[in-house]
Design a protein around this motif. Structure first.
Motif, PDB file in Angstrom:
ATOM      1  N   ASN A 158      39.728  51.888  54.634  1.00  0.00           N
ATOM      2  CA  ASN A 158      39.445  53.295  54.882  1.00  0.00           C
ATOM      3  C   ASN A 158      40.669  54.113  54.496  1.00  0.00           C
ATOM      4  OD1 ASN A 158      36.774  53.181  56.015  1.00  0.00           O
ATOM      5  ND2 ASN A 158      37.678  52.258  57.832  1.00  0.00           N
ATOM      6  N   ASN A 180      40.072  60.462  56.057  1.00  0.00           N
ATOM      7  CA  ASN A 180      38.643  60.304  55.738  1.00  0.00           C
ATOM      8  C   ASN A 180      38.327  60.674  54.289  1.00  0.00           C
ATOM      9  OD1 ASN A 180      36.008  59.576  56.480  1.00  0.00           O
ATOM     10  ND2 ASN A 180      35.450  61.714  56.884  1.00  0.00           N
ATOM     11  N   GLN A 232      36.404  55.281  51.058  1.00  0.00           N
ATOM     12  CA  GLN A 232      36.397  53.899  51.500  1.00  0.00           C
ATOM     13  C   GLN A 232      36.216  52.977  50.308  1.00  0.00           C
ATOM     14  OE1 GLN A 232      33.026  52.552  53.885  1.00  0.00           O
ATOM     15  NE2 GLN A 232      34.412  51.398  55.198  1.00  0.00           N
TER      16      GLN A 232
END
Length: 211
Positions: free
Chosen positions: A24, A28, A31
């Motif tokens: 990850n 954010n 991925q």
């Protein structure tokens, strides 16, 4: 292997075999999953040798949908230097049923900058242009151009594609000329509807330059 662990000049060498590893990315940003290969790390940097199939790439800021690769093969090296961290890879190969690419990358993470600096040179081809246009990031393009691409390009393939990217990641795609984003490609068997009230046009061979 760790030596002098309590001293400032301590040394360590770590290595590991990777099998189906998921990563990850920070904040954010995406991925990576299904990673196979061999990892070697020491105090000054490291090396990742990748040789994997069924690799998933999900970079939600830069591509609209997750990409599944049939093959990913190459070597990634990172080293600390006086200005920060440099990551590089030569002849990194990516392939699936829709496209294949061979890429050289240098990425610099400078201590005085919040965004990495890219230098990418890539050769690629696309067997199914419809599959690739679904990956184009709507939030990174001029809305009118994005809409035209989605509505007008009906089918086709790309041979002998070349891409060049130089600049800070935070400025991509360099709308204010604060970096280089160039694409050159030979397009074959393009089915194009230039406008909604125009007939479809079949272009057997054309050269595309985007700068």
């Amino acid at each position: 292997n760790i030596s002098n662990a309590n001293q400032a000049n301590s040394m360590f060498n770590l290595s590991a075999q990777l099998d189906g590893v998921s990563i990850n990315l920070t904040n954010n940003k995406g991925q990576i999953d299904g990673l196979d290969g061999h990892l070697s790390v020491n105090r000054d940097g490291g090396r990742l040798e990748v040789d994997t199939s069924n690799l998933g790439l999900d970079f939600n800021d830069y591509i609209s949908n997750k990409v599944i690769l049939d093959q990913a093969k190459g070597e990634i090296i990172w080293r600390k230097n006086s200005t920060g961290l440099k990551v590089s890879s030569k002849q990194f190969e990516l392939r699936n049923i829709d496209f294949k690419s061979n890429t050289n990358i240098e990425m610099s993470f400078l201590t005085k900058s919040n965004s990495p600096y890219l230098d990418i040179e890539s050769s690629w081809s696309i067997e199914n242009i419809m599959a690739i246009k679904r990956l184009v990031p709507e939030n990174k393009m001029n809305p009118a151009l994005y809409r035209w691409m989605q509505e007008s390009i009906q089918s086709g393939r790309v041979t002998n594609g070349k891409a060049r990217i130089i600049g800070s990641v935070e400025n991509f795609p360099f709308s204010y000329r604060n970096g280089i984003f160039q694409i050159n490609a030979q397009i074959k068997d393009l089915l194009l509807r230039y406008a909604m009230d125009w007939p479809e046009t079949n272009i057997q061979d054309m050269h595309l330059t985007f700068d």
